[in-house]
Enzyme design. Structure first.
Site, PDB file in Angstrom:
ATOM      1  N   TYR A 110       0.736  -1.204  -0.005  1.00 57.25           N
ATOM      2  CA  TYR A 110       0.079  -0.088   0.079  1.00 57.25           C
ATOM      3  C   TYR A 110       0.854   1.252   0.192  1.00 57.25           C
ATOM      4  CZ  TYR A 110      -3.342   3.644   1.293  1.00 57.25           C
ATOM      5  OH  TYR A 110      -3.934   4.589   1.160  1.00 57.25           O
ATOM      6  N   TRP A 112       1.282   5.467  -1.754  1.00 60.97           N
ATOM      7  CA  TRP A 112       0.966   6.618  -2.910  1.00 60.97           C
ATOM      8  C   TRP A 112       2.123   6.480  -4.063  1.00 60.97           C
ATOM      9  CZ3 TRP A 112      -1.788  11.790  -3.543  1.00 60.97           C
ATOM     10  CH2 TRP A 112      -3.062  11.526  -3.110  1.00 60.97           C
TER      11      TRP A 112
HETATM   12  N1  LIG Z   1      -2.283   9.029  11.974  1.00 60.89           N
HETATM   13  C1  LIG Z   1      -2.695   8.892  10.608  1.00 60.89           C
HETATM   14  N2  LIG Z   1      -1.907   8.164   9.848  1.00 60.89           N
HETATM   15  C2  LIG Z   1      -2.459   8.259   8.473  1.00 60.89           C
HETATM   16  C3  LIG Z   1      -3.148   9.335   8.138  1.00 60.89           C
HETATM   17  C4  LIG Z   1      -3.834  10.139   8.959  1.00 60.89           C
HETATM   18  O1  LIG Z   1      -4.811  10.692   8.505  1.00 60.89           O
HETATM   19  N3  LIG Z   1      -3.445  10.064  10.394  1.00 60.89           N
HETATM   20  N4  LIG Z   1      -3.609   9.042   6.663  1.00 60.89           N
HETATM   21  C5  LIG Z   1      -3.414   7.923   5.964  1.00 60.89           C
HETATM   22  C6  LIG Z   1      -3.582   8.015   4.682  1.00 60.89           C
HETATM   23  S1  LIG Z   1      -5.072   8.772   4.311  1.00 60.89           S
HETATM   24  C7  LIG Z   1      -2.553   7.585   3.633  1.00 60.89           C
HETATM   25  S2  LIG Z   1      -3.212   7.588   2.186  1.00 60.89           S
HETATM   26  C8  LIG Z   1      -1.295   6.953   4.269  1.00 60.89           C
HETATM   27  C9  LIG Z   1      -0.109   7.533   3.205  1.00 60.89           C
HETATM   28  O2  LIG Z   1       0.777   6.525   3.245  1.00 60.89           O
HETATM   29  P1  LIG Z   1       1.681   6.360   2.157  1.00 60.89           P
HETATM   30  O3  LIG Z   1       1.185   6.251   0.750  1.00 60.89           O
HETATM   31  O4  LIG Z   1       2.510   4.895   2.559  1.00 60.89           O
HETATM   32  O5  LIG Z   1       3.146   7.420   2.333  1.00 60.89           O
HETATM   33  P2  LIG Z   1       3.824   8.154   1.129  1.00 60.89           P
HETATM   34  O6  LIG Z   1       4.892   8.943   2.315  1.00 60.89           O
HETATM   35  O7  LIG Z   1       3.047   8.597   0.102  1.00 60.89           O
HETATM   36  O8  LIG Z   1       4.741   6.860   0.989  1.00 60.89           O
HETATM   37  C10 LIG Z   1       5.024   6.604  -0.479  1.00 60.89           C
HETATM   38  C11 LIG Z   1       6.496   6.281  -0.469  1.00 60.89           C
HETATM   39  O9  LIG Z   1       6.788   5.714  -1.611  1.00 60.89           O
HETATM   40  C12 LIG Z   1       8.020   6.107  -2.190  1.00 60.89           C
HETATM   41  N5  LIG Z   1       8.127   6.188  -3.738  1.00 60.89           N
HETATM   42  C13 LIG Z   1       7.755   7.063  -4.365  1.00 60.89           C
HETATM   43  N6  LIG Z   1       7.814   6.892  -5.741  1.00 60.89           N
HETATM   44  C14 LIG Z   1       8.382   5.946  -5.589  1.00 60.89           C
HETATM   45  C15 LIG Z   1       8.792   4.903  -7.052  1.00 60.89           C
HETATM   46  O10 LIG Z   1       8.773   5.377  -8.094  1.00 60.89           O
HETATM   47  N7  LIG Z   1       9.108   3.569  -6.567  1.00 60.89           N
HETATM   48  C16 LIG Z   1       9.430   3.161  -5.159  1.00 60.89           C
HETATM   49  N8  LIG Z   1       9.689   2.190  -5.026  1.00 60.89           N
HETATM   50  N9  LIG Z   1       9.104   3.925  -4.220  1.00 60.89           N
HETATM   51  C17 LIG Z   1       8.652   5.102  -4.494  1.00 60.89           C
HETATM   52  C18 LIG Z   1       8.351   7.432  -1.352  1.00 60.89           C
HETATM   53  O11 LIG Z   1       9.675   7.672  -1.279  1.00 60.89           O
HETATM   54  C19 LIG Z   1       7.451   7.148  -0.027  1.00 60.89           C
HETATM   55  O12 LIG Z   1       8.465   6.552   0.890  1.00 60.89           O
HETATM   56  O13 LIG Z   1      -0.994   7.405   5.278  1.00 60.89           O
HETATM   57  C20 LIG Z   1      -2.123   7.139   6.395  1.00 60.89           C
HETATM   58  N10 LIG Z   1      -1.569   7.459   7.750  1.00 60.89           N
HETATM   59  N1  LIG Z   2      -0.826  18.841   1.640  1.00 64.98           N
HETATM   60  C1  LIG Z   2      -1.428  17.519   1.588  1.00 64.98           C
HETATM   61  N2  LIG Z   2      -2.624  17.234   1.057  1.00 64.98           N
HETATM   62  C2  LIG Z   2      -3.120  16.152   1.214  1.00 64.98           C
HETATM   63  C3  LIG Z   2      -2.380  15.097   1.600  1.00 64.98           C
HETATM   64  C4  LIG Z   2      -0.975  15.319   2.406  1.00 64.98           C
HETATM   65  O1  LIG Z   2      -0.287  14.268   2.888  1.00 64.98           O
HETATM   66  N3  LIG Z   2      -0.719  16.481   2.072  1.00 64.98           N
HETATM   67  N4  LIG Z   2      -2.814  13.489   1.584  1.00 64.98           N
HETATM   68  C5  LIG Z   2      -3.965  13.504   0.750  1.00 64.98           C
HETATM   69  C6  LIG Z   2      -4.614  12.137   1.172  1.00 64.98           C
HETATM   70  S1  LIG Z   2      -3.863  10.678   0.839  1.00 64.98           S
HETATM   71  C7  LIG Z   2      -5.754  12.325   1.583  1.00 64.98           C
HETATM   72  S2  LIG Z   2      -6.556  10.459   1.975  1.00 64.98           S
HETATM   73  C8  LIG Z   2      -6.554  13.501   1.799  1.00 64.98           C
HETATM   74  C9  LIG Z   2      -7.259  13.293   3.454  1.00 64.98           C
HETATM   75  O2  LIG Z   2      -8.049  14.290   3.284  1.00 64.98           O
HETATM   76  P1  LIG Z   2      -8.790  14.649   4.899  1.00 64.98           P
HETATM   77  O3  LIG Z   2      -9.064  13.119   5.549  1.00 64.98           O
HETATM   78  O4  LIG Z   2      -9.927  15.323   4.666  1.00 64.98           O
HETATM   79  O5  LIG Z   2      -7.825  15.272   5.748  1.00 64.98           O
HETATM   80  P2  LIG Z   2      -7.096  15.477   7.073  1.00 64.98           P
HETATM   81  O6  LIG Z   2      -6.190  16.787   6.958  1.00 64.98           O
HETATM   82  O7  LIG Z   2      -6.855  14.323   7.600  1.00 64.98           O
HETATM   83  O8  LIG Z   2      -8.517  16.105   7.931  1.00 64.98           O
HETATM   84  C10 LIG Z   2      -9.099  17.429   7.459  1.00 64.98           C
HETATM   85  C11 LIG Z   2      -9.732  17.923   8.582  1.00 64.98           C
HETATM   86  O9  LIG Z   2     -10.757  17.117   9.308  1.00 64.98           O
HETATM   87  C12 LIG Z   2     -10.788  17.646  10.762  1.00 64.98           C
HETATM   88  N5  LIG Z   2     -11.261  16.715  11.548  1.00 64.98           N
HETATM   89  C13 LIG Z   2     -10.435  15.668  12.019  1.00 64.98           C
HETATM   90  N6  LIG Z   2     -11.249  14.761  12.857  1.00 64.98           N
HETATM   91  C14 LIG Z   2     -12.293  15.542  12.684  1.00 64.98           C
HETATM   92  C15 LIG Z   2     -13.754  14.967  13.318  1.00 64.98           C
HETATM   93  O10 LIG Z   2     -13.794  14.108  14.257  1.00 64.98           O
HETATM   94  N7  LIG Z   2     -14.831  15.934  13.238  1.00 64.98           N
HETATM   95  C16 LIG Z   2     -14.591  17.113  12.238  1.00 64.98           C
HETATM   96  N8  LIG Z   2     -15.726  17.645  12.065  1.00 64.98           N
HETATM   97  N9  LIG Z   2     -13.485  17.506  11.725  1.00 64.98           N
HETATM   98  C17 LIG Z   2     -12.322  16.477  12.066  1.00 64.98           C
HETATM   99  C18 LIG Z   2      -9.284  18.205  11.104  1.00 64.98           C
HETATM  100  O11 LIG Z   2      -9.293  19.408  11.855  1.00 64.98           O
HETATM  101  C19 LIG Z   2      -8.616  18.227   9.790  1.00 64.98           C
HETATM  102  O12 LIG Z   2      -7.873  19.595   9.481  1.00 64.98           O
HETATM  103  O13 LIG Z   2      -5.592  14.610   1.720  1.00 64.98           O
HETATM  104  C20 LIG Z   2      -4.780  14.527   0.642  1.00 64.98           C
HETATM  105  N10 LIG Z   2      -4.482  15.797   0.509  1.00 64.98           N
HETATM  106 MO   LIG Z   3      -4.943   9.044   1.885  1.00 64.33          MO
END
Ligand SMILES: Nc1nc2c(c(=O)[nH]1)N[C@H]1C(S)=C(S)[C@@H](COP(=O)(O)OP(=O)(O)OC[C@H]3O[C@@H](n4cnc5c(=O)[nH]c(N)nc54)[C@H](O)[C@@H]3O)O[C@H]1N2
Ligand SMILES: Nc1nc2c(c(=O)[nH]1)N[C@H]1C(S)=C(S)[C@@H](COP(=O)(O)OP(=O)(O)OC[C@H]3O[C@@H](n4cnc5c(=O)[nH]c(N)nc54)[C@H](O)[C@@H]3O)O[C@H]1N2
Ligand SMILES: [Mo]
Length: 783
Positions: A110, A112
């Protein structure tokens, strides 16, 4: 100095032109048609030439010596030749497959990865492992996994999560009230998986506001409201949105403001839900006073909002964050029920939507042709665990678990293969994951940088970045498709994931299955040709797509788009018999017989307020009085770009900031800019305090993504996932509960430990096949 050359390329944070001089990336210019480019493109020169690049194949000493698994995270690495590294990986795969079958190999992988369809690391990993006999995969995602498995029971599809919601054309012209649970934080609209050509969220928000729509933002933090947007902010206790939505529904019912006809013709189960609202069975009416005690929003505010919503064209939006919490199914189901009672689903600018404000281009008007897409290969031994149950799987092979009405058994995984993801970023309770991570016999990771996950692998293979290869990119919601030219030679000895897998496939005797006879450029042309084919066969007459060579030379193309509004469930609204939903009843299910049949007490058959395991009203809050929200970072993508200056600029003495209400800080002797320790029973991390009156009392906000750096007693860098809770949202969807975590915070009085997050593990000298010593060279590119 040689002249600067220019190369079109793409990242998840935007398209740009790479400016290269003397073999180095010197600058990045945003795509000229992007109205609001993200400044994160300027992080690329530091990243691509970073001393943290993995330069050569490397093997962990303990694993090489005696297949030790305990030294992951502390061992040094030995550099070896590609030939030897690939032989080791090949032999391990052969051994594990022969001894344990396809399910001895975990290839969920899993993450991005990076933009670019052909070289998408996760796609290539799946193609390779599937062609070679199969592997255990991961179902769902961390982003919206709870909703993904719930919504099909309620509305017959999870497509609205992918941005298929009533689009901005319709919203900007018709919506009068936009109630945004979780807010509209523009920082998150910098990103879109696959790559953003045009950053459009701000434009659409402004257009909607200028037309006179009112915005009400319900969120624990003021930071979720764009400062220029004249919005009303309703602070709410984290994880209690379901209670507020249920109480709004109660007001509608009690004051007969609900749409009986719509509930009768388009929904099923309203009677059961109304009984719950009235408290027929538990004697507790779910009115606004009841909700006030749970979510901290004054009852009068809840009632007033329900009345306003019933009196105008209202859209209820939930960010994805709402469901990334324990019992995260409930706010989503409750928002649909609320929208159903308002009776505006399927009308212009009305109803419900998800993810607007979570990502760029959710609710964008869509092009008529789907963008480029790289096919995967079928897994010949299909088996998948719920994505966020990885630690459970490693810790308890053979154990049973529930998932969406079925009983699953965790496989006995011996080899973990990861490329394009960072589990030591994305998973919860990282100290627990670190324990689980000792279980597999072998861990193979492809990475471009020495990330925390690379530092916990046994065999690390250096992968190129997008700038070092050619590709084609685009996102389903964006109107542009991009040619990604190679700007730089592969750095160090890195190779494309595709080429690594091609060689391994050749060693395994299945190269032709893996490549289907295509090399990099042939795949790019193939992906383009498939898209052009869809374009020609499109539902409406469109101009002929440009030839591949025209496209490649131009660097991008704009997909055709007709200017018509998309309104979610418009057809269904007009004629529910002719256009039924894909639910058992063909209607919106406010009560689901199917879910009732699962018998899960943690996901009952209608929307409910179910207190999460950890929230401010939980018994545990007496010991851990603060709710930690871990939001997406403004200055990076997850853990990607964390070592770049753009991300480090915002840190406090190199530690991730934690935002805290001044009253909570004062009570603990915490001052702005102080180093603090955030802690609970699961772990502790350092952070830098930022006092912020826009953070509700009782709440802490930390961004995710600081590279995991565990020390003796405390994580040293500010990775909040040492504090988060690693349990499923419910037995139904088993999503991540990342946003349900109680903690406390105190000033850090001890000596400040050295940060090790940005150090590559000591790499000792290895030998190449000719016996030459490889060590002792200057860091790559002198960066
Ligand atoms: N506490 C908490 N934890 C969260 C979240 C949260 O809201 N709160 N959000 C969650 C969410 S929504 C998501 S999507 C995940 C994201 O979690 P990840 O998608 O695992 O996070 P990334 O840092 O984007 O990791 C991508 C990795 O791929 C590597 N990479 C990039 N390009 C390439 C390539 O071409 N080849 C190879 N081999 N590697 C490459 C990058 O260097 C990086 O280390 O985190 C989750 N974790
Ligand atoms: N710059 C940047 N943008 C991103 C990403 C990134 O890593 N960096 N990650 C991308 C990815 S993979 C994803 S999945 C999306 C995630 O998109 P979201 O899930 O929408 O993003 P978050 O920043 O986790 O949360 C948005 C806001 O929700 C509010 N929130 C948290 N808990 C609660 C709650 O219980 N109730 C209410 N009402 N509000 C709450 C928080 O204040 C937070 O700022 O973002 C994407 N966009
Ligand atoms: Mo995500």
């Amino acid at each position: 100095m040689s002249p600067v050359t220019r190369h079109p390329t793409l990242s998840h944070w935007g398209a740009y032109t790479a400016l290269v001089q003397d073999g180095r990336l010197v600058a990045c210019e945003p795509f000229p048609h992007d109205p609001a480019p993200s400044s994160l493109i300027h992080a690329m020169p530091a990243m691509v030439h970073s001393p943290l690049r993995v330069r050569r194949p490397a093997v962990r000493e303990g694993w090489l010596r005696n297949r030790d698994t305990s030294g992951r995270g502390s061992d040094r690495y030995v550099e070896i030749s590609w030939e030897r590294a690939l032989r080791l990986v090949h032999e391990e795969l052969q051994r594990v497959r022969a001894q344990y079958g396809p399910h001895g190999v975990f290839g969920g992988s899993y993450g991005w990865a990076s933009a670019g369809r052909v070289h998408s690391a996760i796609t290539q990993t799946h193609r390779f492992l599937h062609a070679g006999g199969g592997c255990v995969e991961q179902a769902g995602n961390y982003s919206w996994g709870a909703a993904q498995f719930l919504l099909p029971h309620v509305i017959g599809t999870y497509k609205p999560l992918t941005g298929r919601v009533t689009d901005w054309n319709s919203v900007s012209r018709h919506t009068e009230l936009l109630v945004a649970f979780g807010g509209m934080p523009l920082r998150n609209a910098q990103m879109v998986a696959g790559g953003a050509g045009a950053h459009t969220t701000e434009h659409w928000l402004r257009r909607t506001a200028e037309r006179g729509a009112r915005f009400v933002i319900v969120s624990p933090t003021r930071g979720d409201v764009p400062p220029w947007l004249d919005a009303d902010w309703i602070p709410i206790r984290p994880n209690t949105d379901a209670a507020m939505m249920i109480a709004m529904a109660h007001t509608l019912l009690a004051e007969s403001r609900h749409d009986e006809t719509f509930l009768h013709t388009h929904c099923t189960g309203y009677a059961a839900y109304a009984a719950y609202l009235r408290g027929d069975h538990d004697g507790q009416p779910k009115d606004a006073d009841w909700a006030q005690a749970i979510c901290g929003v004054p009852a009068a505010t809840i009632r007033a909002l329900a009345r306003t919503a019933a009196g105008c064209r209202t859209l209820i939006n939930c960010t994805w964050s709402l469901q990334r919490a324990h019992r995260g199914e409930q706010p989503y189901w409750a928002s649909i029920a609320l929208a159903a009672m308002l009776g505006q689903i399927g009308l212009p600018g009305g109803g419900f939507s998800f993810g607007t404000g979570s990502i760029n281009s959710a609710s964008n008007p869509r092009p008529d042709v789907a963008g480029p897409d790289m096919p995967e290969l079928r897994n010949p031994a299909p088996r998948a665990i719920p994505v966020a149950r990885i630690a459970d799987m490693l810790l308890a092979p053979g154990a049973e678990y529930q998932f969406n009405g079925r009983t699953g058994i965790y496989p006995d995984v011996r080899l973990v293969y990861w490329a394009g993801g960072n589990p030591f970023h994305h998973h919860q309770d990282l100290n627990r994951l670190a324990r689980a991570w000792r279980k597999p016999e072998t861990i193979v990771v492809h990475e471009s940088w020495w990330t925390p996950t690379a530092k916990r692998a046994d065999i690390v293979l250096p992968a190129t970045t997008t700038l070092e290869r050619r590709d084609i990119g685009g996102s389903t919601r964006d109107r542009y498709v991009f040619a990604m030219h190679q700007a730089l030679p592969p750095q160090g000895e890195s190779r494309n994931d595709f080429d690594i897998y091609r060689e391994l496939a050749a060693m395994g005797g299945f190269e032709a299955t893996f490549t289907e006879g295509r090399d990099e450029m042939a795949w790019i042309r193939h992906v383009y040709a498939s898209m052009a084919e869809r374009w020609r066969k499109g539902p409406i007459a469109m101009p002929e797509p440009p030839s591949f060579d025209q496209f490649w030379q131009q660097g991008y193309l704009e997909l055709p788009r007709t200017e018509r509004d998309f309104i979610l469930f418009e057809d269904f609204r007009q004629d529910p018999a002719a256009h039924p939903l894909q639910t058992p009843s063909g209607r919106i299910e406010l009560y689901s017989e199917k879910v009732a049949g699962f018998g899960y007490e943690d996901c009952p058959p209608h929307p409910c307020w179910l207190p999460p395991a950890e929230w401010l009203g939980a018994p545990a809050a007496r010991q851990w009085p603060l709710h930690l929200i871990t939001s997406q970072p403004a200055d990076r993508l997850h853990s990607q770009l964390d070592p770049a200056p753009q991300s480090r600029r915002h840190k406090i003495r190199d530690r991730e900031p934690v935002r805290i209400n001044p009253d909570d800080a004062a009570g603990r002797g915490i001052k702005d800019g102080m180093l603090v320790r955030v802690f609970n029973a699961r772990g502790a991390c350092l952070a830098g305090a930022v006092l912020d009156i826009g953070v509700s009392p009782g709440v802490l906000v930390m961004s995710t993504g600081a590279w995991f750096d565990p020390g003796e007693a405390v994580e040293r860098h500010g990775n909040p996932n040492v504090l988060t809770l690693d349990i499923g949202t419910s037995q139904l969807s088993q999503g991540t509960s990342a946003l349900s975590a109680l903690v406390d915070v105190e000033p850090w009085t001890g000596p400040v430990p050295d940060m090790r997050a940005y150090e590559s593990p000591v790499v000792s000298r290895g030998e190449d096949p000719r016996g030459e010593i490889w060590a002792g060279e200057a860091p790559m590119d002198g960066a």
